[in-house]
Design an enzyme around this catalytic site. Structure first.
Site, PDB file in Angstrom:
ATOM      1  N   ARG A  46       0.730  -1.121  -0.245  1.00 44.76           N
ATOM      2  CA  ARG A  46       0.121   0.251   0.160  1.00 44.76           C
ATOM      3  C   ARG A  46       0.831   1.054   0.190  1.00 44.76           C
ATOM      4  O   ARG A  46       2.465   0.960  -0.065  1.00 44.76           O
ATOM      5  CB  ARG A  46      -1.045   0.354   0.790  1.00 44.76           C
ATOM      6  CG  ARG A  46      -1.093  -0.791   2.438  1.00 44.76           C
ATOM      7  CD  ARG A  46       0.418  -0.360   3.169  1.00 44.76           C
ATOM      8  NE  ARG A  46       0.880   1.178   3.191  1.00 44.76           N
ATOM      9  CZ  ARG A  46       1.624   2.490   3.337  1.00 44.76           C
ATOM     10  NH1 ARG A  46       2.526   1.859   3.882  1.00 44.76           N
ATOM     11  NH2 ARG A  46       0.916   3.635   3.769  1.00 44.76           N
ATOM     12  N   GLY A  47      -0.060   2.443   0.131  1.00 45.79           N
ATOM     13  CA  GLY A  47       1.607   3.847   0.167  1.00 45.79           C
ATOM     14  C   GLY A  47       0.866   4.150  -1.578  1.00 45.79           C
ATOM     15  O   GLY A  47       1.379   2.954  -2.650  1.00 45.79           O
ATOM     16  N   ALA A  48       0.937   4.674  -1.856  1.00 49.87           N
ATOM     17  CA  ALA A  48       0.488   5.534  -3.105  1.00 49.87           C
ATOM     18  C   ALA A  48       1.997   4.972  -4.484  1.00 49.87           C
ATOM     19  O   ALA A  48       1.345   3.855  -5.444  1.00 49.87           O
ATOM     20  CB  ALA A  48       0.163   7.066  -3.969  1.00 49.87           C
ATOM     21  N   ARG A  83      -7.486   0.087  -6.960  1.00 51.20           N
ATOM     22  CA  ARG A  83      -7.689   0.553  -5.445  1.00 51.20           C
ATOM     23  C   ARG A  83      -7.722   1.908  -6.381  1.00 51.20           C
ATOM     24  O   ARG A  83      -7.258   2.695  -7.346  1.00 51.20           O
ATOM     25  CB  ARG A  83      -6.431   1.092  -4.659  1.00 51.20           C
ATOM     26  CG  ARG A  83      -6.119  -0.314  -3.641  1.00 51.20           C
ATOM     27  CD  ARG A  83      -5.332   0.222  -2.755  1.00 51.20           C
ATOM     28  NE  ARG A  83      -6.404   0.502  -1.483  1.00 51.20           N
ATOM     29  CZ  ARG A  83      -6.203   1.396  -0.520  1.00 51.20           C
ATOM     30  NH1 ARG A  83      -4.223   0.938  -0.723  1.00 51.20           N
ATOM     31  NH2 ARG A  83      -5.818   2.020   0.056  1.00 51.20           N
ATOM     32  N   GLN A 185      -1.373   2.306   9.672  1.00 50.27           N
ATOM     33  CA  GLN A 185      -0.079   2.291   9.582  1.00 50.27           C
ATOM     34  C   GLN A 185       1.186   2.969  10.031  1.00 50.27           C
ATOM     35  O   GLN A 185       2.512   2.918   9.993  1.00 50.27           O
ATOM     36  CB  GLN A 185      -0.563   3.503   8.017  1.00 50.27           C
ATOM     37  CG  GLN A 185      -1.250   2.640   6.691  1.00 50.27           C
ATOM     38  CD  GLN A 185      -2.925   2.590   6.718  1.00 50.27           C
ATOM     39  OE1 GLN A 185      -2.746   3.123   8.358  1.00 50.27           O
ATOM     40  NE2 GLN A 185      -3.261   2.291   5.705  1.00 50.27           N
ATOM     41  N   ASP A 226      -2.019  10.788  -1.742  1.00 49.29           N
ATOM     42  CA  ASP A 226      -2.430  10.466  -2.657  1.00 49.29           C
ATOM     43  C   ASP A 226      -2.695  10.608  -4.294  1.00 49.29           C
ATOM     44  O   ASP A 226      -1.969   9.756  -4.926  1.00 49.29           O
ATOM     45  CB  ASP A 226      -3.478   9.046  -2.354  1.00 49.29           C
ATOM     46  CG  ASP A 226      -2.827   8.021  -1.068  1.00 49.29           C
ATOM     47  OD1 ASP A 226      -2.925   8.110   0.150  1.00 49.29           O
ATOM     48  OD2 ASP A 226      -2.899   6.680  -1.486  1.00 49.29           O
ATOM     49  N   ASN A 236      -5.849  12.128   1.433  1.00 45.31           N
ATOM     50  CA  ASN A 236      -4.473  11.317   1.737  1.00 45.31           C
ATOM     51  C   ASN A 236      -5.483  10.776   2.750  1.00 45.31           C
ATOM     52  O   ASN A 236      -6.492  10.858   2.839  1.00 45.31           O
ATOM     53  CB  ASN A 236      -3.079  12.364   2.196  1.00 45.31           C
ATOM     54  CG  ASN A 236      -2.077  10.868   2.467  1.00 45.31           C
ATOM     55  OD1 ASN A 236      -1.369  10.502   2.547  1.00 45.31           O
ATOM     56  ND2 ASN A 236      -2.134  11.504   3.376  1.00 45.31           N
ATOM     57  N   LYS A 237      -4.581  10.041   3.310  1.00 45.98           N
ATOM     58  CA  LYS A 237      -4.811   9.160   4.546  1.00 45.98           C
ATOM     59  C   LYS A 237      -5.961  10.145   4.973  1.00 45.98           C
ATOM     60  O   LYS A 237      -6.062  10.899   5.081  1.00 45.98           O
ATOM     61  CB  LYS A 237      -4.036   8.307   4.973  1.00 45.98           C
ATOM     62  CG  LYS A 237      -4.853   8.216   6.487  1.00 45.98           C
ATOM     63  CD  LYS A 237      -5.287   6.270   6.004  1.00 45.98           C
ATOM     64  CE  LYS A 237      -4.471   5.718   4.696  1.00 45.98           C
ATOM     65  NZ  LYS A 237      -6.126   5.030   3.695  1.00 45.98           N
TER      66      LYS A 237
HETATM   67  O1  MRU Z   1      -4.433   3.063   2.612  1.00 46.29           O
HETATM   68  P1  MRU Z   1      -3.190   3.300   2.111  1.00 46.29           P
HETATM   69  O2  MRU Z   1      -2.328   2.693   3.171  1.00 46.29           O
HETATM   70  O3  MRU Z   1      -2.433   3.108   0.631  1.00 46.29           O
HETATM   71  O4  MRU Z   1      -3.016   4.926   2.320  1.00 46.29           O
HETATM   72  C1  MRU Z   1      -0.981   5.683   2.529  1.00 46.29           C
HETATM   73  C2  MRU Z   1      -1.764   6.830   2.729  1.00 46.29           C
HETATM   74  O5  MRU Z   1      -2.101   7.627   2.315  1.00 46.29           O
HETATM   75  C3  MRU Z   1       0.029   7.116   1.184  1.00 46.29           C
HETATM   76  O6  MRU Z   1       0.069   9.152   2.882  1.00 46.29           O
HETATM   77  C4  MRU Z   1      -0.181   8.311   0.766  1.00 46.29           C
HETATM   78  O7  MRU Z   1      -0.628   6.666  -0.652  1.00 46.29           O
HETATM   79  C5  MRU Z   1       1.659   8.793   0.325  1.00 46.29           C
HETATM   80  S1  MRU Z   1       2.490   7.401   0.510  1.00 46.29           S
HETATM   81  C6  MRU Z   1       4.202   7.998  -0.214  1.00 46.29           C
END
Ligand code: MRU
Length: 333
Positions: A46-48, A83, A185, A226, A236-237
């Protein structure tokens, strides 16, 4: 040694299973595009930026399975559904899709492109870290949210790359880390990776954010992204918007840290960004333990959008963009 979030092994990709951290460091091999779709959807990775890198390898696996243009095209569209919010997934899918325009395609072209995208991601994150570290004093107290680190990218992170680079420069960094419910996370991933890499995290519950910003001296907040719209609105999250509102109230600078691969030039404003809603079970319990009554109504938006006016700057690989963000972000187009 940085954790290998994702690694290409010639005919398959190896991922660290982020659902199991921090208790267990388990690596999983993915050898099919359908397997990669599932790994992204179920958040093994996970993470963009990391989702983008994984999608690239997933599409390479599709080409290895069957190097027929219609087959690969269908699988690109399939993996795009894993996603909806992280733009990097679509950025990489579009780059891989372009290969279908070549008259005679072969699997190596897709594999090489996916490897190149991974390498680029590493280089981009290094640059983010260098620009961001300049903002920090010799002794800094910062805050982040979610995990925007090694585990979220093909490199050293977006927001967390700043702490790693600042540490390399001899700066002393303390980072307040909200747990980031419901997937945790912050608690599970950011605290684990900061500790492992010699930076001191201080874990707080999400609802302590405003209290900490009010009562502690925090130099700056750094978050990942994201998807960034043309006007600077940033998805973002979930919880990032509230963090930014509180930062404004307490006059703490709030920076977004993201490579250009997260910037969506087709979206003018944040309210056009699709926001993923995830399963109710993520909220009603954790790893099989129920924490809410049965038959409860749940909303589980996984992201929110921080309006551009709450953002002090966006740190990109091309430099730091300050308000007016819409004008400054033109360097990414
Ligand atoms: O749901 P996730 O864990 O994929 O969400 C991740 C985030 O919101 C991060 O902050 C974002 O992807 C940036 S990661 C470098």
């Amino acid at each position: 040694m940085w954790t290998k979030t994702i690694e290409w092994l010639g005919d398959r990709a190896r991922l660290i299973d982020q659902r199991r951290l921090p208790e267990e460091e388990i690596y999983v091999d993915i050898d099919s595009v359908d397997g990669m779709y599932k790994a992204i959807k179920e958040m093994l990775i996970r993470g963009a930026p990391a989702i983008g890198v994984a999608a690239g390898y997933g599409i390479a696996l599709a080409a290895l399975e069957n190097c027929d243009k219609d087959y690969i095209k269908g699988k690109i569209e399939f993996i795009e559904q894993a996603r909806p919010t992280a733009y990097n997934l679509f950025y990489v899918a579009n780059r891989m899709r372009k290969l279908l325009k070549v008259k005679d395609i072969n699997p190596s072209m897709f594999v090489e492109k996916a490897i190149a995208i991974h390498k680029e991601d590493l280089e981009l994150t290094e640059k983010l870290g260098v620009y961001g570290a300049e903002l920090l004093p010799k002794k800094a107290r910062c805050m982040t949210i979610c995990n925007a680190g090694v585990l979220a990218t093909g490199g050293i992170g977006t927001a967390l790359s700043i702490f790693y680079k600042a540490k390399e420069e001899g700066k002393e960094i303390v980072v307040f880390v909200p747990e980031t419910r419901p997937f945790l996370q912050g608690a599970r991933l950011t605290c684990w990776e900061l500790q492992k890499n010699g930076i001191e995290p201080i874990l707080i519950v999400d609802s302590a954010i405003s209290h900490i910003l009010k009562t502690e001296k925090i130099d700056s907040i750094f978050t990942g992204a994201d998807r960034i719209a043309r006007n600077g609105d940033t998805a973002n999250k979930i919880g990032t918007y509230g963090l930014a509102l509180s930062a404004r109230e307490h006059q703490v600078p709030f920076f977004v840290v993201a490579p250009s691969t997260t910037f969506d030039p087709a979206i003018e404003r944040g309210d056009e960004i699709p926001i993923e809603e995830r399963k109710a079970e993520e909220v009603t319990g954790f790893r099989g333990t129920r924490t809410a009554p049965e038959n409860i109504m749940v909303r589980n938006p996984a992201f929110d959008v921080t309006p551009h006016n709450l953002i002090s700057g966006i740190i990109t690989e091309k430099g730091i963009v300050y308000p007016p963000l819409e004008k400054g972000l033109e360097i990414l187009i």
